[in-house]
Design a protein around this motif. Structure first.
Motif, PDB file in Angstrom:
ATOM      1  N   VAL A 252       0.705  -1.225  -0.022  1.00  0.00           N
ATOM      2  CA  VAL A 252      -0.125   0.071   0.219  1.00  0.00           C
ATOM      3  C   VAL A 252       0.711   1.259  -0.092  1.00  0.00           C
ATOM      4  CG1 VAL A 252      -1.720   1.096   1.329  1.00  0.00           C
ATOM      5  CG2 VAL A 252      -1.750  -1.324   0.916  1.00  0.00           C
ATOM      6  N   ARG A 253       1.841   1.357   0.882  1.00  0.00           N
ATOM      7  CA  ARG A 253       3.034   2.564   0.872  1.00  0.00           C
ATOM      8  C   ARG A 253       3.573   2.702  -0.653  1.00  0.00           C
ATOM      9  NH1 ARG A 253       4.960  -0.383   5.412  1.00  0.00           N
ATOM     10  NH2 ARG A 253       4.389   0.377   7.311  1.00  0.00           N
ATOM     11  N   ASN A 254       4.001   1.527  -1.105  1.00  0.00           N
ATOM     12  CA  ASN A 254       4.700   1.647  -2.460  1.00  0.00           C
ATOM     13  C   ASN A 254       3.614   2.063  -3.492  1.00  0.00           C
ATOM     14  OD1 ASN A 254       6.827   0.682  -1.409  1.00  0.00           O
ATOM     15  ND2 ASN A 254       6.445  -1.614  -2.291  1.00  0.00           N
ATOM     16  N   TRP A 255       2.400   2.007  -3.488  1.00  0.00           N
ATOM     17  CA  TRP A 255       1.336   2.426  -4.511  1.00  0.00           C
ATOM     18  C   TRP A 255       1.086   3.786  -4.123  1.00  0.00           C
ATOM     19  CZ3 TRP A 255      -3.452   4.460  -3.776  1.00  0.00           C
ATOM     20  CH2 TRP A 255      -3.973   4.719  -4.775  1.00  0.00           C
ATOM     21  N   ALA A 256       0.807   3.971  -2.876  1.00  0.00           N
ATOM     22  CA  ALA A 256       0.591   5.657  -2.623  1.00  0.00           C
ATOM     23  C   ALA A 256       1.764   6.348  -2.901  1.00  0.00           C
ATOM     24  CB  ALA A 256       0.491   5.749  -0.948  1.00  0.00           C
ATOM     25  N   LEU A 257       2.891   6.003  -2.870  1.00  0.00           N
ATOM     26  CA  LEU A 257       4.023   6.888  -3.505  1.00  0.00           C
ATOM     27  C   LEU A 257       4.409   6.824  -5.183  1.00  0.00           C
ATOM     28  CD1 LEU A 257       6.441   6.140  -0.502  1.00  0.00           C
ATOM     29  CD2 LEU A 257       4.900   8.199  -0.828  1.00  0.00           C
ATOM     30  N   SER A 258       3.779   6.004  -5.583  1.00  0.00           N
ATOM     31  CA  SER A 258       3.956   5.686  -6.984  1.00  0.00           C
ATOM     32  C   SER A 258       3.098   6.862  -7.899  1.00  0.00           C
ATOM     33  CB  SER A 258       3.478   4.410  -7.541  1.00  0.00           C
ATOM     34  OG  SER A 258       2.262   4.257  -7.569  1.00  0.00           O
ATOM     35  N   ALA A 259       3.763   6.942  -9.046  1.00  0.00           N
ATOM     36  CA  ALA A 259       2.779   8.091  -9.922  1.00  0.00           C
ATOM     37  C   ALA A 259       1.676   7.506 -10.340  1.00  0.00           C
ATOM     38  CB  ALA A 259       3.647   8.180 -11.227  1.00  0.00           C
ATOM     39  N   ALA A 260       1.320   6.338 -10.208  1.00  0.00           N
ATOM     40  CA  ALA A 260       0.136   5.736 -10.577  1.00  0.00           C
ATOM     41  C   ALA A 260      -1.162   6.043  -9.394  1.00  0.00           C
ATOM     42  CB  ALA A 260       0.034   4.132 -10.375  1.00  0.00           C
ATOM     43  N   SER A 261      -0.810   6.488  -8.333  1.00  0.00           N
ATOM     44  CA  SER A 261      -1.752   6.984  -7.314  1.00  0.00           C
ATOM     45  C   SER A 261      -2.170   8.445  -7.450  1.00  0.00           C
ATOM     46  CB  SER A 261      -1.256   6.887  -5.727  1.00  0.00           C
ATOM     47  OG  SER A 261      -0.297   7.935  -5.491  1.00  0.00           O
ATOM     48  N   PRO A 273      -8.469   6.260  -2.402  1.00  0.00           N
ATOM     49  CA  PRO A 273      -8.830   5.105  -2.239  1.00  0.00           C
ATOM     50  C   PRO A 273      -8.017   3.981  -3.047  1.00  0.00           C
ATOM     51  CG  PRO A 273     -10.616   6.528  -2.839  1.00  0.00           C
ATOM     52  CD  PRO A 273      -9.490   7.202  -3.006  1.00  0.00           C
ATOM     53  N   LEU A 274      -8.039   2.862  -2.521  1.00  0.00           N
ATOM     54  CA  LEU A 274      -7.016   1.686  -3.324  1.00  0.00           C
ATOM     55  C   LEU A 274      -7.436   1.005  -4.449  1.00  0.00           C
ATOM     56  CD1 LEU A 274      -5.494  -0.020   0.017  1.00  0.00           C
ATOM     57  CD2 LEU A 274      -4.578   1.944  -1.196  1.00  0.00           C
ATOM     58  N   PRO A 275      -6.709   0.649  -5.337  1.00  0.00           N
ATOM     59  CA  PRO A 275      -7.693  -0.007  -6.322  1.00  0.00           C
ATOM     60  C   PRO A 275      -7.602  -1.445  -5.872  1.00  0.00           C
ATOM     61  CG  PRO A 275      -5.412   1.047  -7.290  1.00  0.00           C
ATOM     62  CD  PRO A 275      -5.409   1.336  -5.698  1.00  0.00           C
ATOM     63  N   PRO A 276      -8.772  -2.004  -6.644  1.00  0.00           N
ATOM     64  CA  PRO A 276      -8.964  -3.223  -5.974  1.00  0.00           C
ATOM     65  C   PRO A 276      -7.880  -4.407  -6.001  1.00  0.00           C
ATOM     66  CG  PRO A 276     -10.661  -2.664  -7.370  1.00  0.00           C
ATOM     67  CD  PRO A 276      -9.759  -1.737  -7.524  1.00  0.00           C
ATOM     68  N   GLU A 277      -7.072  -4.185  -6.939  1.00  0.00           N
ATOM     69  CA  GLU A 277      -5.925  -5.220  -7.171  1.00  0.00           C
ATOM     70  C   GLU A 277      -4.756  -5.023  -6.009  1.00  0.00           C
ATOM     71  OE1 GLU A 277      -4.927  -1.734 -10.037  1.00  0.00           O
ATOM     72  OE2 GLU A 277      -6.780  -2.882  -9.461  1.00  0.00           O
ATOM     73  N   VAL A 278      -4.753  -3.808  -5.526  1.00  0.00           N
ATOM     74  CA  VAL A 278      -3.714  -3.342  -4.333  1.00  0.00           C
ATOM     75  C   VAL A 278      -4.333  -3.918  -3.312  1.00  0.00           C
ATOM     76  CG1 VAL A 278      -2.721  -1.669  -2.999  1.00  0.00           C
ATOM     77  CG2 VAL A 278      -2.690  -1.398  -5.526  1.00  0.00           C
ATOM     78  N   VAL A 279      -5.727  -3.793  -3.035  1.00  0.00           N
ATOM     79  CA  VAL A 279      -6.260  -4.289  -1.822  1.00  0.00           C
ATOM     80  C   VAL A 279      -6.154  -5.928  -1.839  1.00  0.00           C
ATOM     81  CG1 VAL A 279      -8.771  -4.754  -0.718  1.00  0.00           C
ATOM     82  CG2 VAL A 279      -8.035  -2.499  -1.810  1.00  0.00           C
TER      83      VAL A 279
END
Length: 298
Positions: A252-261, A273-279
């Motif tokens: 979750v941390r990695n996704w939040a810090l990525s450009a994708a978030s 909110p988190l994408p379903p695949e990250v959840v």
């Protein structure tokens, strides 16, 4: 300080809500055989960077509860625990325990066997962690010569715990109690590190909460040795000198810090909110940690 907004705690029959943290809700039982005891409920909430996210991780609260119960059994001969019963209201069955009222010590009892996280930041700045001098040349993920007790202050919701030296613990709770907390923390870490290693997992560090009964007995409380309170690394992927793959919310941390978030950490706004695949990937890591450590199927 981050602006931590929590959803309303559920209303439970025979219980009075006392407090909510990032993940847990605490109640006082007012009816039934355990009236006067506390009810600790683990939610599916997830927090990163002192924000509680709108997204939840299905089954997370139950995984944390069951894992803590398993660890309490493994540690029962070292230190008593606070669990009185797992007979809880149906609405929170599986994710809650009835527990003792304790006088909680105002310190996070942290043991580290490996260098990472805030300990690494302190080491890089001073060569020490919580006043303990360490050898030169250590890197992210280095195994320490021996496990160390690295206490921290308990922060308010939305603030960071702050590493302190042993003298600060002595000042807060007295020399005799400080020594007992250090001894118990390192004993718990040693037992857990050995059990985890047998299962192919490195326990890098762990944070424990302890309190005292009226007679002065020190008791292990809250959660214990879960991915939310400990760093678990796959042993076969351990490579000092880099960030280690981890059985926790690093996904979750990695996704939040990525450009994708699309999130800017400096904005002061909560992550989206988190994408379903990250959840699902995060849930899978919690399940995998539970199954590998306990040997039980989820």
């Amino acid at each position: 300080m981050a602006d931590v907004l929590l959803p309303p705690a559920p209303t439970l029959p025979g219980a009075r809500h006392l407090h909510s943290g990032k993940v847990r809700d605490l109640y006082e039982l007012t009816d039934g055989p355990h009236a006067g005891h506390l009810l600790m409920v683990a939610s599916d909430r997830i927090s990163i960077f002192d924000f509680v996210l709108d997204s939840t991780i299905p089954d997370k609260g139950e995984i944390l509860t069951r894992m803590s119960l398993w660890w309490f059994e493994q540690l029962a001969d070292l230190v008593p625990h606070h669990v009185v019963s797992t007979e809880v209201p149906d609405a929170v069955r599986g994710r809650a325990v009835v527990c003792e009222r304790l006088a909680m010590f105002p310190v996070e009892c942290v043991a580290r066997g490996y260098l990472t996280g805030s300990g690494l930041l302190d080491y890089d700045a001073t060569g020490e962690v919580c006043g303990i001098a360490l050898p030169e040349g250590l890197v992210d993920g280095s195994r320490l010569p021996e496990p160390i007790f690295t206490p921290a202050t308990k922060a308010e919701l939305g603030e960071h715990d702050e590493n302190v030296d042993y003298a600060a613990v002595e000042s807060a709770v007295g020399g005799e109690t400080a020594a007992a907390l250090r001894e118990l923390t390192l004993a718990v870490y040693a037992r857990a590190e050995s059990l985890a290693r047998e299962r192919g997992i490195i326990l890098a560090d762990t944070k424990l909460e302890m309190g005292a009964r009226p007679d002065g007995t020190i008791v292990l409380a809250d959660e214990v040795l879960t991915p939310d309170s400990s760093r678990f690394w796959p042993a076969d992927d351990w490579r000092p000198g880099r960030a280690q793959p981890s059985y926790d919310k690093q996904i979750v941390r990695n996704w939040a810090l990525s450009a994708a978030s699309g999130w800017d950490r400096a904005s002061g706004e909560a992550p989206p909110p988190l994408p379903p695949e990250v959840v699902e990937r995060t849930r899978s890591r919690y399940v995998e940690a539970y199954e590998r450590l306990t040997g039980e199927s989820w």
